[in-house]
Write an enzyme that holds these catalytic residues in place. Structure first.
Site, PDB file in Angstrom:
ATOM      1  N   PHE A 157       0.805  -1.229   0.000  1.00 36.14           N
ATOM      2  CA  PHE A 157       0.000   0.000   0.000  1.00 36.14           C
ATOM      3  C   PHE A 157       0.834   1.274   0.000  1.00 36.14           C
ATOM      4  O   PHE A 157       0.352   2.338  -0.380  1.00 36.14           O
ATOM      5  CB  PHE A 157      -0.935   0.014   1.234  1.00 36.14           C
ATOM      6  CG  PHE A 157      -0.250   0.397   2.521  1.00 36.14           C
ATOM      7  CD1 PHE A 157      -0.016   1.734   2.844  1.00 36.14           C
ATOM      8  CD2 PHE A 157       0.178  -0.575   3.420  1.00 36.14           C
ATOM      9  CE1 PHE A 157       0.624   2.090   4.030  1.00 36.14           C
ATOM     10  CE2 PHE A 157       0.816  -0.228   4.602  1.00 36.14           C
ATOM     11  CZ  PHE A 157       1.038   1.108   4.900  1.00 36.14           C
ATOM     12  N   GLU A 184      -5.003  -3.697  -2.082  1.00 32.09           N
ATOM     13  CA  GLU A 184      -6.434  -3.380  -1.975  1.00 32.09           C
ATOM     14  C   GLU A 184      -6.645  -2.114  -1.137  1.00 32.09           C
ATOM     15  O   GLU A 184      -7.727  -1.525  -1.165  1.00 32.09           O
ATOM     16  CB  GLU A 184      -7.218  -4.560  -1.382  1.00 32.09           C
ATOM     17  CG  GLU A 184      -6.902  -4.922   0.053  1.00 32.09           C
ATOM     18  CD  GLU A 184      -5.647  -5.794   0.210  1.00 32.09           C
ATOM     19  OE1 GLU A 184      -4.769  -5.754  -0.669  1.00 32.09           O
ATOM     20  OE2 GLU A 184      -5.553  -6.490   1.232  1.00 32.09           O
ATOM     21  N   SER A 234       4.977  -7.291   3.198  1.00 31.39           N
ATOM     22  CA  SER A 234       5.517  -7.633   4.515  1.00 31.39           C
ATOM     23  C   SER A 234       6.215  -9.000   4.476  1.00 31.39           C
ATOM     24  O   SER A 234       5.953  -9.815   3.583  1.00 31.39           O
ATOM     25  CB  SER A 234       4.385  -7.656   5.536  1.00 31.39           C
ATOM     26  OG  SER A 234       3.389  -8.552   5.098  1.00 31.39           O
ATOM     27  N   CYS A 289       9.751   1.495   3.566  1.00 32.72           N
ATOM     28  CA  CYS A 289      10.640   0.379   3.919  1.00 32.72           C
ATOM     29  C   CYS A 289      12.075   0.847   4.092  1.00 32.72           C
ATOM     30  O   CYS A 289      12.915   0.109   4.587  1.00 32.72           O
ATOM     31  CB  CYS A 289      10.562  -0.726   2.885  1.00 32.72           C
ATOM     32  SG  CYS A 289      11.293  -0.249   1.325  1.00 32.72           S
ATOM     33  N   GLU A 390       9.226  -4.399  13.024  1.00 36.01           N
ATOM     34  CA  GLU A 390       8.836  -3.286  12.157  1.00 36.01           C
ATOM     35  C   GLU A 390       7.552  -2.649  12.695  1.00 36.01           C
ATOM     36  O   GLU A 390       6.548  -3.339  12.881  1.00 36.01           O
ATOM     37  CB  GLU A 390       8.598  -3.780  10.728  1.00 36.01           C
ATOM     38  CG  GLU A 390       8.273  -2.648   9.775  1.00 36.01           C
ATOM     39  CD  GLU A 390       8.009  -3.122   8.345  1.00 36.01           C
ATOM     40  OE1 GLU A 390       7.111  -3.956   8.153  1.00 36.01           O
ATOM     41  OE2 GLU A 390       8.697  -2.646   7.425  1.00 36.01           O
TER      42      GLU A 390
HETATM   43  P1  NAD Z   1       1.211  -6.729   2.842  1.00 33.65           P
HETATM   44  O1  NAD Z   1       2.192  -7.848   2.925  1.00 33.65           O
HETATM   45  O2  NAD Z   1       0.087  -6.720   3.805  1.00 33.65           O
HETATM   46  O3  NAD Z   1       0.527  -6.697   1.390  1.00 33.65           O
HETATM   47  C1  NAD Z   1       1.308  -6.672   0.213  1.00 33.65           C
HETATM   48  C2  NAD Z   1       0.505  -7.329  -0.915  1.00 33.65           C
HETATM   49  O4  NAD Z   1       0.295  -8.699  -0.599  1.00 33.65           O
HETATM   50  C3  NAD Z   1      -0.859  -6.701  -1.139  1.00 33.65           C
HETATM   51  O5  NAD Z   1      -1.097  -6.594  -2.514  1.00 33.65           O
HETATM   52  C4  NAD Z   1      -1.818  -7.679  -0.469  1.00 33.65           C
HETATM   53  O6  NAD Z   1      -3.082  -7.724  -1.084  1.00 33.65           O
HETATM   54  C5  NAD Z   1      -1.102  -9.005  -0.631  1.00 33.65           C
HETATM   55  N1  NAD Z   1      -1.379  -9.937   0.480  1.00 33.65           N
HETATM   56  C6  NAD Z   1      -1.595  -9.624   1.783  1.00 33.65           C
HETATM   57  N2  NAD Z   1      -1.776 -10.743   2.510  1.00 33.65           N
HETATM   58  C7  NAD Z   1      -1.667 -11.774   1.658  1.00 33.65           C
HETATM   59  C8  NAD Z   1      -1.774 -13.195   1.818  1.00 33.65           C
HETATM   60  N3  NAD Z   1      -2.012 -13.744   2.989  1.00 33.65           N
HETATM   61  N4  NAD Z   1      -1.620 -13.962   0.731  1.00 33.65           N
HETATM   62  C9  NAD Z   1      -1.367 -13.412  -0.489  1.00 33.65           C
HETATM   63  N5  NAD Z   1      -1.265 -12.080  -0.688  1.00 33.65           N
HETATM   64  C10 NAD Z   1      -1.415 -11.270   0.358  1.00 33.65           C
HETATM   65  O7  NAD Z   1       2.065  -5.377   2.914  1.00 33.65           O
HETATM   66  P2  NAD Z   1       1.537  -3.886   3.055  1.00 33.65           P
HETATM   67  O8  NAD Z   1       1.031  -3.689   4.443  1.00 33.65           O
HETATM   68  O9  NAD Z   1       0.656  -3.545   1.927  1.00 33.65           O
HETATM   69  O10 NAD Z   1       2.895  -3.083   2.851  1.00 33.65           O
HETATM   70  C11 NAD Z   1       3.793  -2.759   3.883  1.00 33.65           C
HETATM   71  C12 NAD Z   1       4.935  -3.732   3.952  1.00 33.65           C
HETATM   72  O11 NAD Z   1       5.668  -3.724   2.718  1.00 33.65           O
HETATM   73  C13 NAD Z   1       5.948  -3.347   5.022  1.00 33.65           C
HETATM   74  O12 NAD Z   1       6.353  -4.498   5.704  1.00 33.65           O
HETATM   75  C14 NAD Z   1       7.098  -2.738   4.230  1.00 33.65           C
HETATM   76  O13 NAD Z   1       8.355  -2.810   4.868  1.00 33.65           O
HETATM   77  C15 NAD Z   1       7.061  -3.575   2.999  1.00 33.65           C
HETATM   78  N6  NAD Z   1       7.738  -2.909   1.885  1.00 33.65           N
HETATM   79  C16 NAD Z   1       8.923  -3.418   1.487  1.00 33.65           C
HETATM   80  C17 NAD Z   1       9.626  -2.817   0.453  1.00 33.65           C
HETATM   81  C18 NAD Z   1      10.944  -3.378  -0.002  1.00 33.65           C
HETATM   82  O14 NAD Z   1      11.427  -2.984  -1.048  1.00 33.65           O
HETATM   83  N7  NAD Z   1      11.554  -4.294   0.725  1.00 33.65           N
HETATM   84  C19 NAD Z   1       9.093  -1.678  -0.183  1.00 33.65           C
HETATM   85  C20 NAD Z   1       7.849  -1.187   0.243  1.00 33.65           C
HETATM   86  C21 NAD Z   1       7.172  -1.823   1.290  1.00 33.65           C
END
Ligand code: NAD
Length: 500
Positions: A157, A184, A234, A289, A390
């Site tokens: 997001f 989403e 994540s 991140c 985090e």
């Molecule tokens: P998230 O893991 O909740 O969601 C990321 C994506 O995965 C979304 O599109 C979501 O719909 C999907 N998703 C969520 N749960 C799922 C499941 N159980 N099965 C399959 N798909 C699923 O992450 P978020 O809260 O949207 O984003 C924040 C996280 O992203 C933080 O941990 C941040 O550190 C990380 N991040 C990392 C980087 C990097 O380059 N390492 C960059 C930006 C953000």
């Protein structure tokens, strides 16, 4: 822009094969303008059938798209770059509305997305292979790089536009097609930008967007036509995607969570350090991140750094990101705000000293917004949860160590390895830090160590799963193409017989 914004985007369609498709689904995800706490859009859960048909469409489009010469494919990227530059302000405002970050942060995000289109356009020519004449008498050998097919792009997001653009321009520039599943929580910008792909003339089916949550991701993971997944999110989800995706024989690159340490050595120039720290810890409301999360000082400079840091942090102006003069926006959701507040309670119960508490912030213009002010803990130790997990919000943990060796030891004990920074005027300290710290993106007198688009966006340990990273560099060439070796003999039959 006044303090009121009534923009709404309504029900978001999928974009498949160049058509906008309304999905009927029981599960619908509300999208908020987090400054007002109001719903501005709604995204459906596409689920299995819709995702499968998007993949089929992308597979059909691949068959033609992959045969368009790279010199022609690249022109679609040039046109897209121009359209994105022309629509920069509109794109940035959309990002602010659905995420909450300030307009200047959103502009920075869109500019980085544009930079990735430029880097992709400049680099896809490296699809060229290698060859040798006469590896044996009359026999030549060649290596071609060929696109693979359909790739899934699944994004988080916090950067609704930039993160998908770490992947899309490279994947399609190299001849693949994509099905993008945006978060989403922030799907509006990606839905909006499909218009620009259209205006740039991309053939239908090359770039497709499906909305949804985990069910739609699962549908991509189990689909045998999907050759690879580019994921950012994540750590728990990244691990899941990596293991499930690779078990289904897909290529997977999965960027994950972070806990970034920023070390201020006593010889650092505090005129540079403090603004850099403020932007790193509190920019994007800490939902980045690469955000600083643990501020590491030494006994000699601890009091001074803490005082200056807290002084500036306490004066940051919170509000709606589209209003001029606002320094920090809200968090993404009320539940996330509550989660970050619980971490503040954890810090208190662990015995850290709360020197700036953002929970008391009240904004009369935004009574329903998800705001939390900058928060600073001092006297944090390496075993506390607030220094290890985090938090993803504007919460800084200040820790004091005896020397640089101890700082490096603490950093390396973290399960994460996304980024780390040292502020110093000593080349020796900087060099030691660069060589010894286990993190993918290292800053030396840089608060947010964000690689430019033509370098890979690195990440180590539990901050990344896979081996080929996002963005440019060479990683995208390897991730989005397969190598094909051709060994050929063109001598006449008489020659062939006479050599054996
Ligand atoms: P998230 O893991 O909740 O969601 C990321 C994506 O995965 C979304 O599109 C979501 O719909 C999907 N998703 C969520 N749960 C799922 C499941 N159980 N099965 C399959 N798909 C699923 O992450 P978020 O809260 O949207 O984003 C924040 C996280 O992203 C933080 O941990 C941040 O550190 C990380 N991040 C990392 C980087 C990097 O380059 N390492 C960059 C930006 C953000």
């Amino acid at each position: 822009m006044s303090h009121v914004d009534t923009t709404v985007y309504g029900s978001l369609p999928n974009y498949v094969g160049g058509r906008r498709i309304e999905v009927v689904s029981e599960t619908r995800y509300p999208v908020y303008n987090p400054a007002f706490g109001s719903v501005i859009a709604e995204a459906p859960e596409s689920g299995g059938d819709h995702v499968a048909s998007a993949v089929d469409v992308a597979q059909t489009a691949f068959e033609k798209w992959s045969r368009i010469p790279v010199t022609e494919r690249v022109k679609f990227l040039f046109r897209l770059e121009r359209l994105m530059s022309e629509r920069l302000d509109e794109l940035a405002a959309t990002v602010t509305r659905e995420h909450g970050k300030t307009l200047s942060e959103a502009r920075g995000e869109v500019l980085r997305a544009i930079e990735n289109v430029e880097a992709a356009a400049a680099s896809v020519y490296h699809i060229m292979g290698k060859n040798n004449l006469d590896i044996s008498e009359g026999i030549d050998e060649e290596l071609y790089r060929v696109p693979l097919g359909v790739f899934g792009v699944v994004s988080p997001f916090n950067f609704p536009l930039m993160v998908p653009f770490w992947f899309i321009p490279y994947a399609v520039g190299l001849g693949n097609t994509v099905v993008v599943k945006p978060s989403e929580k922030t799907p509006v910008s990606m839905t909006f930008i499909t218009r620009l792909f259209e205006e740039a003339g991309f053939p239908p089916g090359v770039v497709n967007v499906v909305n949804g949550g985990s069910k739609s991701v699962d549908a991509l993971l189990i689909n045998p036509k999907v050759k690879g997944i580019s994921f950012v999110g994540s750590t728990s989800v990244a691990e899941y995607i990596y293991s499930r995706g690779t078990a289904s024989h897909k290529r997977v690159q999965a960027g994950a969570s972070a806990k970034n340490f920023e070390v201020v050595m006593p010889d650092a120039d505090l005129n540079l350090v403090i603004p850099s720290l403020i932007s790193s810890f509190f920019g994007n409301a800490g939902e980045r991140c690469l955000a600083g999360s643990v501020l590491v000082t030494l006994p000699e400079n601890h009091e001074r750094v803490l005082k200056l840091f807290v002084d500036v942090a306490s004066k940051l102006r919170l509000g709606y990101g589209l209003v001029a003069g606002v320094d920090m926006g809200p968090l993404i959701r009320r539940e996330h705000l509550e989660r970050v507040k619980r971490y503040i309670e954890v810090g208190e119960s662990e015995g850290a000293r709360l020197v700036l508490d953002g929970r008391g912030v009240r904004l009369n213009d935004y009574p329903d917004g998800f705001f939390l002010g900058p928060t600073v803990f001092d006297e944090v130790s390496a075993d506390m949860r607030i220094s290890r997990e985090e938090i993803f919000g504007p919460v800084a943990s200040v820790m004091t160590v005896r020397n640089l060796d101890e700082a490096i030891e603490v950093i390396n004990s973290s399960r994460f390895g996304n980024a780390a920074t040292i502020f110093t005027s000593s080349g020796h300290h900087a060099r030691e830090f660069v060589s010894q710290v286990e993190a993918g993106n290292i800053g030396v007198n840089i608060g947010v160590a964000a690689p430019i688009a033509f370098y890979p966006f690195a990440g180590m340990k539990d901050s990344f799963f896979g081996d080929l990273h996002a963005q440019g560099g060479d990683d995208h060439i390897y991730f989005y193409t397969e190598r094909k070796i051709v060994i050929s003999r063109w001598g006449n039959a008489k020659q062939i017989v006479s050599t054996h």
